[in-house]
Design a protein around this motif. Structure first.
Motif: not given
Length: 324
Positions: A235-238, A244-247
């Motif tokens: 994925i391009a941006t942090a 996405a990780l929060k999900t």
């Protein structure tokens, strides 16, 4: 009368005691305080999981594949705590540690059925996160309500068959030694080790079943998150990675809560544990997740938090209109 003096003979080979004795926490100092703690945990488990099921059932926004699995996890959490804690409280209040042979096998079946379903449902949730992050454009095509219901039904069938096989093999054993089960419920291992005939099939089950229903799902979850991590790196941006990780955070916390006590008890440390410490660790590992899972999902899942806020606003508006 000794239970060994009042046995039932079947085909003159199988000796079945009239009842077993659950040692429970009788060997623990100040065990009454632990029973009070279990009462508190059980009350929170019932309220929390009932709340989760109510919110998912009433809010149509939560009628999605992910929350079908969450609903299923809440059912398993509620049922496993109900199968474990009330009998313990009954033992504490009435000082009766006796359980009939038939009731013991039933207790064994249902406790392990719901424990297995917790493991399987966490695996299903990891599959949901894998598809959502690695194949976002195809998520709605792959993971549908119908497919999630089918997967859930299959896991219940597999779990039921797995523990049914274990219980059937227990029923073939003769118990002509002690009838004291050194656990807080009719645990499979402490029960079959009391038998005096061939235990080989039960030893095989005691090693193969945990591998299939606990360690294999954990391996799948680990592989899932390795794949998710690789996808996130692309994925391009942090900020997008973090979003996405929060999900996944709520699911990762649930996995840690569920599997850490299992790894501690049955890993390298478990073999050196004192018996009392092992019983406490095992009991906390089976009961605490049922209380903590609803808290984690209520606080760490954005959709669920929004649903709670929406329900609160509706209730507030309804009260205001009624007062006018």
């Amino acid at each position: 009368m000794s239970p060994l003096n009042s046995t039932v003979f079947i085909n003159s080979t199988i000796v079945r005691p009239e009842f077993f004795i659950i040692s429970g926490f009788s060997g623990l100092p100040h065990s009454k305080y632990y029973y009070v703690f279990l009462c508190f945990v059980y009350a929170l488990s019932v309220l929390g999981n009932a709340f989760i099921m109510f919110m998912i059932y009433t809010d149509h926004c939560l009628h999605s594949p992910k929350y079908i699995a969450v609903f299923n996890l809440a059912v398993a959490d509620l049922c496993v705590s109900t199968a474990l804690v009330p009998p313990l409280i009954d033992t504490f209040l009435f000082k009766s540690q006796l359980i009939s042979y038939e009731a013991c096998l039933s207790n064994m079946f249902f406790v392990f059925l719901f424990l297995i379903m917790q493991s399987f449902t966490l695996t299903v949730l990891s599959y949901d996160r894998l598809v959502a992050i690695c194949f976002p454009l195809r998520y709605n095509e792959i993971v549908t309500n119908k497919s999630m219901l089918v997967i859930t039904a299959i896991t219940w069938i597999i779990a039921g068959l797995a523990i049914l096989i274990a219980v059937i093999f227990i029923s073939t054993l003769s118990f002509c030694k002690s009838v004291v089960i050194n656990s807080y419920f009719c645990d499979h291992g402490p029960t079959f080790r009391l038998a005096c005939n061939d235990n080989t099939p039960n030893y095989v089950i005691s090693w193969s079943h945990p591998a299939l229903i606990f360690w294999l799902p954990l391996l799948f979850i680990i592989c899932t998150y390795i794949s998710i991590a690789r996808a996130l790196l692309k994925i391009a941006t942090a900020s997008e990675r973090l979003k996405a990780l929060k999900t996944c955070t709520s699911h990762l916390i649930l996995v840690g809560i569920y599997y850490f006590p299992i790894c501690l008890t049955y890993g390298a440390i478990g073999s050196t544990m004192h018996q009392n410490a092992r019983i406490i660790n095992t009991s906390l590992g089976t009961i605490l997740p049922s209380m903590l899972n609803p808290i984690v999902y209520s606080l760490k899942t954005e959709e669920f938090t929004e649903s709670i806020k929406k329900q609160y606003r509706r209730k507030k508006i309804h009260i205001t209109v009624r007062n006018k």
